[in-house]
Design a protein around this motif. Structure first.
Motif, PDB file in Angstrom:
ATOM      1  N   GLU A 279      20.148  45.706 -21.875  1.00 58.67           N
ATOM      2  CA  GLU A 279      21.408  45.053 -22.230  1.00 58.67           C
ATOM      3  C   GLU A 279      21.920  44.136 -21.115  1.00 58.67           C
ATOM      4  O   GLU A 279      22.374  43.019 -21.369  1.00 58.67           O
ATOM      5  N   LYS A 280      21.829  44.601 -19.884  1.00 60.25           N
ATOM      6  CA  LYS A 280      22.310  43.803 -18.756  1.00 60.25           C
ATOM      7  C   LYS A 280      21.473  42.542 -18.582  1.00 60.25           C
ATOM      8  O   LYS A 280      21.998  41.448 -18.359  1.00 60.25           O
ATOM      9  N   GLN A 281      20.148  42.673 -18.678  1.00 54.44           N
ATOM     10  CA  GLN A 281      19.268  41.519 -18.546  1.00 54.44           C
ATOM     11  C   GLN A 281      19.522  40.499 -19.657  1.00 54.44           C
ATOM     12  O   GLN A 281      19.540  39.295 -19.410  1.00 54.44           O
ATOM     13  N   LEU A 282      19.739  41.010 -20.859  1.00 56.12           N
ATOM     14  CA  LEU A 282      20.010  40.115 -21.985  1.00 56.12           C
ATOM     15  C   LEU A 282      21.318  39.359 -21.767  1.00 56.12           C
ATOM     16  O   LEU A 282      21.398  38.149 -21.987  1.00 56.12           O
ATOM     17  N   ALA A 283      22.352  40.059 -21.289  1.00 52.87           N
ATOM     18  CA  ALA A 283      23.641  39.403 -21.032  1.00 52.87           C
ATOM     19  C   ALA A 283      23.494  38.313 -19.977  1.00 52.87           C
ATOM     20  O   ALA A 283      24.065  37.221 -20.116  1.00 52.87           O
ATOM     21  N   GLU A 284      22.710  38.582 -18.940  1.00 50.31           N
ATOM     22  CA  GLU A 284      22.492  37.576 -17.894  1.00 50.31           C
ATOM     23  C   GLU A 284      21.712  36.389 -18.445  1.00 50.31           C
ATOM     24  O   GLU A 284      22.002  35.234 -18.116  1.00 50.31           O
ATOM     25  N   TRP A 285      20.734  36.640 -19.300  1.00 50.54           N
ATOM     26  CA  TRP A 285      19.944  35.570 -19.892  1.00 50.54           C
ATOM     27  C   TRP A 285      20.820  34.689 -20.787  1.00 50.54           C
ATOM     28  O   TRP A 285      20.762  33.460 -20.703  1.00 50.54           O
TER      29      TRP A 285
END
Length: 197
Positions: A134-140
């Motif tokens: 979830e965190k990686q997706l939000a950053e992307w």
């Protein structure tokens, strides 16, 4: 319930710059909350509101009704909901976990939440990399050139009725607000769960 001095005004009282009257009392409440949030500007924390039946509020809490400017007025017999802003959401708590702790007293007919998010247009969904948390997706998403900042206001009633308003930051105008009951279904489900027995 707590009332804040900055709470939205009553939907039956026209205020300069507010959206036009909508057909449904729930739609009027959602648009009122959207306009209230717009007046505070962007980059704001999520805000939670109790929705109370205005006539019941006048009858059972006349002092609070007077404080909110809800005195009886001609035509005030029409159904309406008064949004009452709740205390700030705890910082650092994920929204879904916070909503899992919310329970409403019987006097509350519904609730609403306004929250800002980054979204991608449907054309960009095919380019989302797989396997991200979830965190990686939000950053992307935050780095994506086609991202759009939106403010979502979602309301639900105990009886299951739902309404939403979505405002794009790049089209920040009351005439550009999209409304409909199924615009943000996941958030509507989470709010409805706060009324589960």
């Amino acid at each position: 319930m707590s009332s804040n001095a900055g709470s939205p005004s009553h939907p039956d009282q026209p205020v300069p710059g507010t959206p036009p009257m909508a057909a449904s009392p729930l739609t009027r409440a959602v648009l009122e909350i959207d306009e209230y949030a717009a007046g505070r500007g962007w980059d704001q924390p999520a805000r939670l509101f109790a929705l109370v039946d205005t006539a019941r509020l006048r009858a059972q809490e006349p002092a609070l009704a007077a404080q909110l400017g809800l005195e009886d007025a001609p035509g005030s017999a029409a159904p309406s909901y008064t949004p009452i802003e709740q205390d700030e959401l705890p910082a650092g708590t994920p929204l879904d976990k916070f909503l899992g702790t919310v329970a409403w007293p019987e006097a509350v007919a519904g609730c609403a939440l306004t929250v800002e998010r980054l979204m991608l247009p449907p054309s960009a969904e095919g380019s989302v990399p797989h396997g991200m948390n979830e965190k990686q997706l939000a950053e992307w998403v935050a780095r994506h050139p086609d991202r759009q900042e939106v403010r979502m206001t979602v309301a639900v009633l105990r009886d299951g009725a739902r309404e939403s308003a979505v405002r794009l930051r790049e089209k920040d105008s009351p005439t550009e607000v999209l409304t409909g009951p199924d615009l943000v279904p996941g958030l509507a489900e989470a709010l409805a769960a706060t009324f589960a027995d």
